[in-house]
Design a protein around this motif. Structure first.
Motif, PDB file in Angstrom:
ATOM      1  N   GLY A  48       0.807  -1.214   0.000  1.00 57.35           N
ATOM      2  CA  GLY A  48       0.000   0.000   0.000  1.00 57.35           C
ATOM      3  C   GLY A  48       0.839   1.262   0.000  1.00 57.35           C
ATOM      4  N   LYS A  49       0.134   2.385  -0.129  1.00 60.34           N
ATOM      5  CA  LYS A  49       0.761   3.692  -0.124  1.00 60.34           C
ATOM      6  C   LYS A  49       1.147   4.084   1.301  1.00 60.34           C
ATOM      7  CE  LYS A  49      -0.064   8.463  -1.307  1.00 60.34           C
ATOM      8  NZ  LYS A  49       1.406   8.571  -1.471  1.00 60.34           N
ATOM      9  N   GLY A  50       2.202   4.883   1.454  1.00 55.42           N
ATOM     10  CA  GLY A  50       2.497   5.472   2.752  1.00 55.42           C
ATOM     11  C   GLY A  50       3.778   5.000   3.400  1.00 55.42           C
ATOM     12  N   LYS A  51       4.498   4.058   2.794  1.00 55.84           N
ATOM     13  CA  LYS A  51       5.720   3.544   3.413  1.00 55.84           C
ATOM     14  C   LYS A  51       6.796   4.625   3.460  1.00 55.84           C
ATOM     15  CE  LYS A  51       5.935   0.164   0.336  1.00 55.84           C
ATOM     16  NZ  LYS A  51       4.636   0.339  -0.342  1.00 55.84           N
ATOM     17  N   GLY A  57       7.592  11.882   6.846  1.00 55.52           N
ATOM     18  CA  GLY A  57       6.838  12.569   7.892  1.00 55.52           C
ATOM     19  C   GLY A  57       7.552  12.470   9.233  1.00 55.52           C
ATOM     20  N   MET A  58       8.142  11.302   9.523  1.00 50.72           N
ATOM     21  CA  MET A  58       8.941  11.168  10.748  1.00 50.72           C
ATOM     22  C   MET A  58      10.160  12.077  10.702  1.00 50.72           C
ATOM     23  SD  MET A  58       8.789   7.208  12.003  1.00 50.72           S
ATOM     24  CE  MET A  58       7.867   6.398  10.702  1.00 50.72           C
ATOM     25  N   GLU A 188       2.401  -2.949   8.184  1.00 51.62           N
ATOM     26  CA  GLU A 188       2.132  -3.364   6.807  1.00 51.62           C
ATOM     27  C   GLU A 188       1.115  -2.389   6.223  1.00 51.62           C
ATOM     28  OE1 GLU A 188       0.083  -7.066   6.318  1.00 51.62           O
ATOM     29  OE2 GLU A 188      -0.066  -6.783   4.143  1.00 51.62           O
ATOM     30  N   MET A 189       1.534  -1.634   5.195  1.00 52.11           N
ATOM     31  CA  MET A 189       0.612  -0.751   4.499  1.00 52.11           C
ATOM     32  C   MET A 189      -0.159  -1.599   3.493  1.00 52.11           C
ATOM     33  SD  MET A 189       2.910   1.215   6.031  1.00 52.11           S
ATOM     34  CE  MET A 189       3.143   2.879   6.710  1.00 52.11           C
TER      35      MET A 189
ATOM     36  N   ASN B  47      -5.073   0.454  12.494  1.00 57.25           N
ATOM     37  CA  ASN B  47      -4.540   0.630  13.855  1.00 57.25           C
ATOM     38  C   ASN B  47      -3.028   0.792  13.895  1.00 57.25           C
ATOM     39  OD1 ASN B  47      -7.097   0.374  15.016  1.00 57.25           O
ATOM     40  ND2 ASN B  47      -6.964  -1.862  14.935  1.00 57.25           N
ATOM     41  N   GLY B  48      -2.369   0.651  12.753  1.00 60.49           N
ATOM     42  CA  GLY B  48      -0.909   0.663  12.734  1.00 60.49           C
ATOM     43  C   GLY B  48      -0.333   2.067  12.675  1.00 60.49           C
ATOM     44  N   LYS B  49       0.979   2.135  12.800  1.00 56.83           N
ATOM     45  CA  LYS B  49       1.713   3.389  12.743  1.00 56.83           C
ATOM     46  C   LYS B  49       1.792   3.888  11.309  1.00 56.83           C
ATOM     47  CE  LYS B  49       6.152   5.410  13.810  1.00 56.83           C
ATOM     48  NZ  LYS B  49       5.414   6.684  13.984  1.00 56.83           N
ATOM     49  N   GLY B  50       1.862   5.214  11.130  1.00 57.89           N
ATOM     50  CA  GLY B  50       2.177   5.756   9.813  1.00 57.89           C
ATOM     51  C   GLY B  50       1.051   6.534   9.151  1.00 57.89           C
TER      52      GLY B  50
END
Lengths: 208, 208
Positions: A48-51, A57-58, A188-189, B47-50
Motif C-alpha cells: 500500500g501507499k504510505g511507506k 513525515g517522521m 504493513e501498508m 490501527n498501525g503506525k504511519g
C-alpha cells in the motif's frame, strides 16, 4: 443528533464521559508501563501507499524536535522527488544521499545495481555510526535486500550496532523476515484501493 | 552470491535482466494507461503506525514541488508535535491549524469536543475552497467522524466540492465506509508489531 430530547442528550453526553474516563484510565496505565526511552527500529512494508511518505513525515517530526536526520534512498533516484527537493533545503539538519539510476527495472543490470547498493550502504553505515544523527531513513532498503544486492545479516548487524538513542526507519515492499524479527515497530501498508488502478497517474506531491 | 562460477553468475545476471525487462514493459504500459491528472482524495486508516506521518511526508513532498499546504489537526493538540513545530517554520507555504485540547479521552466532554470539531471543520472548508492550496491534510478527521462530532455526509459534500487539482489526505483509525467509498486511494496501516507493546514509550521524532 438533532432530534434528541434534552434528557436523551444528557444521557448520551454522560455515557460518552464515562466511556472516555475508562479509556483515559486504561491509556494512562499503558503509558505509565511503557516508559523505556530508547532508539527504535521501524519497518514500513506492504504493497500500500504510505511507506516512504511516513518515513519522511517522521523526518519532519524529528526536525521539529531539533534532531538531525540522515537519509539514504535506495533504488529510487531517476526522478527528482519532492521529499528530496524539500529536505535539501536544510543542509545543516538533513544529510540526503540518493543511490541514483532509478528503479531496478529501469537499469536491468544486477551487478551495477548491487555495486550501487553497496556504496549506498557505506553511506548508511556512516549515519549508523554517528550519535549526532537522531533519525536515519533507509528508504526502499527492503528492495535492495529482496534482490540480494545487500546481505541481510550484515545489514542487521550494522543496524543493531547503532547508537542507543538513534531511531531508524526502513521502507519498501517485502521486508525480509530476518529484519521484521529484529525490528521494534513493523507496519504493513495494505491497499484498500488505489487511484492508479482507476487510471489516475502517480502525481507530484502525493506519490513522489 | 560468493561461491558461484562465472557461468552461474552470468546466468543469474541474464535472468535478472530478462525479469526486469518484462517488469519494465508491464509497468510502462500501466503508466501509459494511468494518465489522468486530477486531485485525489487519500485516506490513511487502520490501527498501525504511519497514518499521520505519511500525511506529513506528503506535505513535505508537496512543498518540494512548490505547492501550498493547508493542515487541520482534529483531536490532537495537547502535546506540541514535531510536525507542527517544523511546518510552522514555513508560514508562507503551510497554513497550520490545531483544534486543540488533546484527545477525546482527555476532555471527556462530548459537547465541547463537538463544538471544537465544528470550528475546525470551518477552517478545513476554507482550505477546501481555495484553489491556491495544492494539498489539504485533515489529520485525525476520522476520529471526529467516528464520534459523530461531524456529519459524514456534510464532510463528504465539502470534500467532493473542492478545486479539481487539489489533493486531500484524511487520517485516523476507523475511517467511515461512506468516506472509503468516495476516496481514490485508501490504505490500511496494519500493526505487525509495535514498540509500545514492548514497554517502549511514544517518543519525540517517531510518534509525535
Amino acid at each position: 443528533m438533532h432530534d434528541l430530547t434534552p434528557e436523551q442528550t444528557a444521557a448520551l453526553n454522560e455515557r460518552h464521559r464515562e466511556r472516555m474516563a475508562r479509556k483515559k484510565a486504561m491509556i494512562d496505565a499503558r503509558i505509565a508501563a511503557a516508559d523505556k526511552q530508547v532508539g527504535i527500529l521501524i519497518v514500513n512494508t506492504g504493497n500500500g501507499k504510505g511507506k516512504s511518505s511516513s518515513a519522511f513525515g517522521m523526518a519532519a517530526r524529528a526536525l521539529g524536535h531539533g534532531m538531525k536526520v540522515g537519509v539514504v534512498q535506495f533504488i529510487k533516484g531517476a526522478i527528482k522527488t519532492g521529499e528530496e527537493a524539500f529536505l535539501r533545503r536544510f543542509p545543516d539538519e538533513v544529510s540526503f544521499h540518493v543511490m541514483g539510476e532509478g528503479y531496478t527495472w529501469e537499469t536491468q543490470n544486477r551487478e551495477r545495481d548491487a555495486a550501487k547498493a553497496a556504496l549506498a550502504w557505506e553511506q548508511a553505515r556512516r549515519f549508523l555510526q554517528d550519535p549526532a544523527i537522531g533519525l536515519v531513513v533507509l528508504d526502499e532498503l527492503n528492495i535492495a535486500l529482496k534482490y540480494h544486492y545487500l546481505d541481510v545479516h550484515a545489514v542487521i548487524a550494522d543496524l543493531l550496532d547503532r547508537p542507543i538513542m538513534q531511531h531508524v526507519v526502513v521502507t519498501g515492499r517485502a521486508a525480509p523476515p530476518e529484519l521484521v524479527a529484529v525490528a521494534d515497530t513493523v507496519t504493513e501498508m495494505k491497499v484498500v484501493k488505489h487511484a492508479f488502478a482507476a487510471g489516475i497517474a502517480a502525481q507530484a506531491g502525493t506519490e513522489w
